[in-house]
Each structure stands twice: as C-alpha cells, then as structure tokens.
Design a protein around this motif. Sequence first.
Motif, short mmCIF file in Angstrom:
data_model
loop_
_atom_site.label_atom_id
_atom_site.label_comp_id
_atom_site.label_asym_id
_atom_site.label_seq_id
_atom_site.Cartn_x
_atom_site.Cartn_y
_atom_site.Cartn_z
N GLY A 132 0.82 -1.23 0.10
CA GLY A 132 -0.02 -0.03 -0.09
C GLY A 132 0.83 1.08 0.01
O GLY A 132 0.43 2.21 -0.55
N LEU A 133 2.04 1.33 0.42
CA LEU A 133 2.94 2.27 0.70
C LEU A 133 3.24 2.63 -0.72
O LEU A 133 3.43 3.58 -1.00
CB LEU A 133 3.82 2.18 1.77
CG LEU A 133 5.24 3.29 1.34
CD1 LEU A 133 4.64 4.60 1.97
CD2 LEU A 133 6.24 2.64 2.63
N LEU A 134 3.83 1.53 -1.48
CA LEU A 134 4.06 1.64 -2.75
C LEU A 134 3.32 2.16 -3.64
O LEU A 134 3.43 2.97 -4.63
CB LEU A 134 4.79 0.39 -3.30
CG LEU A 134 5.82 -0.44 -2.41
CD1 LEU A 134 6.36 -1.83 -3.04
CD2 LEU A 134 7.03 0.39 -2.51
N THR A 135 2.09 1.76 -3.41
CA THR A 135 0.89 2.33 -4.35
C THR A 135 0.79 4.14 -4.04
O THR A 135 0.51 4.64 -4.86
CB THR A 135 -0.37 1.82 -3.68
OG1 THR A 135 -0.27 0.40 -4.20
CG2 THR A 135 -1.75 2.30 -4.84
N SER A 136 0.82 4.37 -2.77
CA SER A 136 0.91 5.91 -2.34
C SER A 136 2.01 6.48 -2.97
O SER A 136 1.97 7.78 -3.33
CB SER A 136 0.77 5.83 -1.02
OG SER A 136 -0.35 5.31 -0.27
N MET A 137 3.14 5.97 -2.82
CA MET A 137 4.36 6.72 -3.60
C MET A 137 4.06 6.83 -5.10
O MET A 137 4.43 7.75 -5.78
CB MET A 137 5.52 5.96 -3.34
CG MET A 137 5.73 5.81 -1.84
SD MET A 137 7.40 4.92 -1.19
CE MET A 137 8.62 6.05 -1.81
N GLY A 138 3.49 5.85 -5.87
CA GLY A 138 3.21 5.92 -7.25
C GLY A 138 2.22 6.98 -7.58
O GLY A 138 2.29 7.75 -8.29
N ASN A 139 1.11 7.14 -6.76
CA ASN A 139 0.16 8.20 -6.65
C ASN A 139 0.77 9.53 -6.51
O ASN A 139 0.45 10.67 -7.16
CB ASN A 139 -1.05 7.96 -5.71
CG ASN A 139 -1.78 6.83 -6.16
OD1 ASN A 139 -2.13 6.74 -7.26
ND2 ASN A 139 -2.48 6.33 -4.96
N GLN A 199 0.96 12.42 -9.49
CA GLN A 199 0.43 13.77 -9.13
C GLN A 199 1.87 14.94 -9.47
O GLN A 199 1.32 15.93 -9.84
CB GLN A 199 -0.01 14.06 -7.67
CG GLN A 199 -0.82 15.08 -7.31
CD GLN A 199 -1.27 15.03 -6.13
OE1 GLN A 199 -1.71 14.02 -5.42
NE2 GLN A 199 -1.68 16.13 -5.32
N ALA A 200 2.97 14.44 -9.44
CA ALA A 200 4.30 15.47 -9.51
C ALA A 200 4.59 15.36 -11.02
O ALA A 200 5.43 15.92 -11.19
CB ALA A 200 5.07 14.94 -8.72
#
Length: 414
Positions: free
Chosen positions: A281-288, A292-293
């Motif tokens: 889940g952390l990797l997913t959040s970092m991908g989002n 966004q950037a």
Amino acid sequence: PLHSTPLHSPRWDHFRAQRHQRDPTGTSLWLARQRCVFLAGDFTLANWQLRSVVRQILTMGSAPSSLKGERAQALAISCALAGVVVWTRWFASHGRGETQLALQLPAAPSGLSPPGGEAEDIASIGVEATPKPRRKKRKPHKNWNKKKGRPFTADELKKLGVQYGGKGRFDKAMQKFEEAHRLYEAEGALVTPSYADLLTQMGIWNSMQDRGEQEIEKYCEAQAIYERSGGTGTKEFAGLLKNMGIWFMERGRLSEAMAKFEEAEAEYIAADATETTNFAGLLTSMGNWLQQADRGDEAMAKFEEARRAYEAVEGATATRGYAGLLMSMGNWHGRRKHVAESMVLYEDAQRAFESAEATETSDYLGLLAHLGICYGEQGLTDLAFEKFREAEAAYEAAGATATEEYARLLQSIG
C-alpha cells in the motif's frame, strides 16, 4: 337427581340446559365439577346448595337403588368441592381481602368425560389456574465472543471495527472502536502501542467520512503515544506515517507527504515487514505521489512494484488495497488514452472490490459510474447503461442516494 336440584342462577340454568341435551341422566362427574365451579360466583347460593346436597346424601340410605353407585360418587364429590368453595369464599370475604384463591380441580375420569368432546378449560369459566413460575433466561453479555466463550477484548473489538470499515459499514465500525476505547480506558492502557493503533484506525475512519481535521488529530495523537510507549520500529507505526503522508498529499503538500512516505519506508524495513500488504500500500501511495508530480514513468514503475508485492502475499488480491492499486493503474492508462488497457484494469478492480466485500465504499461506487462513462465514450451504450444501473443499485444498497455523486450518476443515466 343432580340436574333437578333447584338453582336460581341464570348462568347455571343456561349451561345446564345445553348440557342436558347431551347428558340427560345428569349423573356425569364432569357435570358435578362444573356445578361446583358456577357456585363459586355466589356465596349465598353456594351455601344453600351445599345444604341441599348434604340432605340428599343423608337420605341416600332410604333412596331407591337408582340413586346409588355412580350417582352417589358424583354427589359426594360435588359436596366436597362445594364445601371447599364455600369455605374459601368466606375466608376471602371475611379474612384477607387481597388473597387470591386458585382453585385446582381433578381431571374427570375417562369414563365420565362430557359427551361430544374434551372438558372445557377451567380458566374459560372464571376460575384461575395457578401460573407456573417462569425461569428467566440469562441475557448474553453485550460484547460476548461466542467462539471463545468470553467477552471480546479491546484488541478484538478493534479488529472487528477494521473489518466493518473495510466493508463500508462505517457506523458499525465506529461503534466497535468506541467500545474498544472504553475497555482500554478501564484497563488503564491508554499509553500503549495497541491503543495508538486504535487511534490510527479511528483516523482512517474519519478519512472515509471526509473529516480531514479530525483525521489528522487522531494521527498526531497516535504518533505521540507510539513514541512515548516505545512502539516505533513496527509495521503499525509505519502504517501511521504512510497515512499521514496520504493526508498531506491530498492537500497538495507534496514535500511533506514524500517526507512521511520515506519515513514509513524506513520503518517497514526496520520491522522486516516489506512482504506485507501494508508495504504494498505504501508503494501504491508513492506511485500516486509521483503521478501527481507529473513523473508518469516513475509512477507506473512504482505501481508495478506494488502489484508484485500484493500478488506475493496470499489472499492479498481480494483486498481493498489491491483494488485501489488497479484503479490507480487504470487512471494512469486513461490519462494517456489507452482505453483498452484502462478498461481491463477497471474490470479487475471491480472484481477485487467484490471479493473483498467492499461494495458499499465510495471507491467502488465511483468505479462503477466511471466504467459506465468509459463504455459510453466508446459507443457501447448497452454496456454503459448496464454499468449505470449497477451503480444505481449499489448506491441505494449503500444508502448513499443523498450525495452529489449519486446526483451526477442520475444525470449520466439521463
């Protein structure tokens, strides 16, 4: 004969006339019992009747043989019962007025049953039967764990709340969280890593209800308790930091968000928890964050890494987290007009939500509506209408028909 004994009670006369048609002899023991019962309603009449019956018995020796035998037995029983009625009625009226007398009469022998069927219930003609005392059933404990035969612990209530929240049953989830909080408080365990995790879960609940300020307050409380109780270096503490990063990212505070993500990654590594759904889940959040950037290629690489992490954990493909990852990947392709790839990922995400029993969540509802729009843009009107109808039914099942998203869905259906 019994049925010819003078009586001036209209109720008894009517009753006797009906019984006389079916029992002309008037010698039934059951009829004698009923006479005694009717006499209970009038003390004066019953007292007179008692004297009359006694006179018949005293003259029985000189009576014809037809009065003997079964009639004699009936008269004797009638006399005895009438005496009981007279005495108890006198005691009730001259003694303690509040005393309730329950008269219980013996059942008639099988040979003397009333013609035409069973004897009537005594209660139906005015005599109360003594009620049997009812044994009170012991009520189960409000938070009783049936499987383990004991009340739920605070940790178990917390886990139940997480399960309810994962299925979109937010009211039930908060109810369990509050019950767990009371148990922690009663046990004096408010400065423990377990209680800090409860605060984290309550923060997640607030995020699902779009209560951003309450969400970050719970996260900050949880972080302080983790640090005070020595709960750092655990996957739970890493999960808290990840959620705080998501909170910052949703508000466009990207630098603070990535700082929290990096702290969380270090905590997962320290806890040796990189092969878990939490780390995926952390990797997913970092991908989002990367998407966004406007760092699209790096974002997809991170999504692929997260997908491998999920699929390496048994049963993880039937979770909300995995469904969310597939949605993020579908969005990535959608932005680049890769319609076929995005549709496949969206369909897979729908199945993952349904496997996770998360069909009442806002993500699932939004996904169905988005699928309908995508099919409509491709000219597949039948599939689009089908998805819109699925979305409408899902909104109604989730009780979310008073939302802006539902209103937009109805506009799309047109």
